[in-house]
Scaffold this active site. Sequence first.
Site, PDB file in Angstrom:
ATOM      1  N   GLU A 225       6.493   2.727   4.454  1.00 24.15           N
ATOM      2  CA  GLU A 225       5.190   2.069   4.588  1.00 24.15           C
ATOM      3  C   GLU A 225       4.244   3.080   5.213  1.00 24.15           C
ATOM      4  O   GLU A 225       4.223   3.245   6.430  1.00 24.15           O
ATOM      5  CB  GLU A 225       5.325   0.814   5.474  1.00 24.15           C
ATOM      6  CG  GLU A 225       6.253  -0.252   4.920  1.00 24.15           C
ATOM      7  CD  GLU A 225       5.642  -1.007   3.743  1.00 24.15           C
ATOM      8  OE1 GLU A 225       4.407  -0.947   3.568  1.00 24.15           O
ATOM      9  OE2 GLU A 225       6.396  -1.647   3.005  1.00 24.15           O
ATOM     10  N   CYS A 259      -3.747   0.614   9.278  1.00 26.74           N
ATOM     11  CA  CYS A 259      -3.322   1.305   8.053  1.00 26.74           C
ATOM     12  C   CYS A 259      -4.127   0.865   6.841  1.00 26.74           C
ATOM     13  O   CYS A 259      -4.391   1.666   5.958  1.00 26.74           O
ATOM     14  CB  CYS A 259      -1.842   1.061   7.808  1.00 26.74           C
ATOM     15  SG  CYS A 259      -1.409  -0.679   7.733  1.00 26.74           S
TER      16      CYS A 259
END
Length: 479
Positions: A225, A259
């Site tokens: 991720e 993010c």
Amino acid sequence: MDGQVSPKAEAADPAARIAALLAAQKAAWAKDVTPAHATRDDRLVRLDRMVEAWQERFAAAISQDFGNRPAVVTELTDVVPVRAAIRHARRQLKRWMRPRSVSLAWTGKPASAVILRQPLGVVGIVAPWNYPLNLMLSPLTGGLAAGNRAMLKPSELTPAFSEVLAKAVAETFSEDEVVVVTGGPDVATAFSAAPFDHLVFTGSTAVGRKVAEAAAKNLTPVTLELGGKSPAILDASVQFDKAVPRLVWGKLLNSGQTCVAPDYALVPRGRVQDFLAAVKAEVVRQYPGLPANADYTSIISPRHYARLTRLVEEARDKGAEVVELGGPHDPDARVFSPVAVIGAPDDTTVMQEEIFGPILPIVPYDTLDEAIAYVNHRDRPLALYWFGDDKQAQERVLSGTIAGGVTVNDTILHLAQDDLPFGGVGASGYGAYHGEAGFLALSKEKPVLKQSAISGVKFLYPPYGRMASFMLKMLGRFG
Ligand code: NAD
């Protein structure tokens, strides 16, 4: 507690300590390879109670690590999503665990087949500092639901949080169920080299690459991720009064240390000044009085603060227009007030690297094709945002670009839905989790064929004669 490992002997050698903990977890796993629903549910209940009981201590520790991070932000982005994920998993768990029956081709009958969903064993989870609770416990939720044991490695940039997490987990789970391993890069390196049954890594693309390399030595599968530059495309049909508050919220949540924050904005060339004015007004509305605004999160470390300063200075030196959006900065408190950067050349760091802070480059474009090409000529982003009213243009962007996930006419929110798989593509990572995707990422789907008492396969056994030729003809034609 069964399987406890004394840290004393291994304290000086992180690899040995990690190996001992992993061995203890694997031994415990072997005693109950596929835990029953009740066992998994009990672990999820304990996890939920832990988050509830420790949430104020988590929020205080995270704020200490950041310098200032509002408790509301931790509740909104860490505590609430994790508890929702646990509730969702508990509600769905029986369905997720059920074996899937599969109908066979006539050539396979009268055998039957099922796909069993089994735990992988022991999973390692490495999390970054920006949402330290969520990015650790969301993957853990999927892992526990899938019946695994887990070892957790938080970031060295959140030492206060890591200590609280280690205590909370030690009070809630036995060491051979879930355990926290803390430490710096040496511990992180040893951790990713350990032969887990699966690793979930959330962090930067550069470190993700190292983790994938280390895991490959053990053939440990990895969910990566990662981050990247997530674009926000403002369509010609956009209404700024609707779009800009949502864009500013997503950009400045946690001061851009997110993010999936919109990294830069693609704006129709003739509307750049109107957009800038709308963004400036909205920043002041959401965060008045900067730098003295308690709702505004500080930058995690002096090093990260200095990097953001450098990004802006370099862009200015290379001819970009720099516009302060909210007020002055406060380096001592690491309050980096929002800044827009217009016309930064492609070779500036701000246009090359993920920003991870409250700097918004504005990239003017002339045609939608040009905006789409701009996105497609760069690394595949973790998120993409599109704002506008023109459905055809929306469709062109959705079908013409690839991204980890998309929110249309808002930011961040696709991440908050447990039934939407969350993960990157290309440089923003691979694999996905959340909800059933998280359960499956940490399960082995094991196909099982159960042969029946009667089987035509024996006609294919040697010695090969006319029957075998006839059978092969039939299979070739109808099989
Ligand atoms: P980072 O890559 O520097 O660190 C992440 C974790 O990796 C930390 O726990 C660190 O201790 C560990 N680590 C460091 N070196 C390691 C090594 N050699 N082997 C194994 N682990 C190692 O990232 P960061 O600065 O903490 O976080 C910011 C980055 O994370 C940004 O790029 C952001 O986009 C990304 N991110 C992605 C997501 C997502 O869900 N896709 C979420 C949050 C952050």
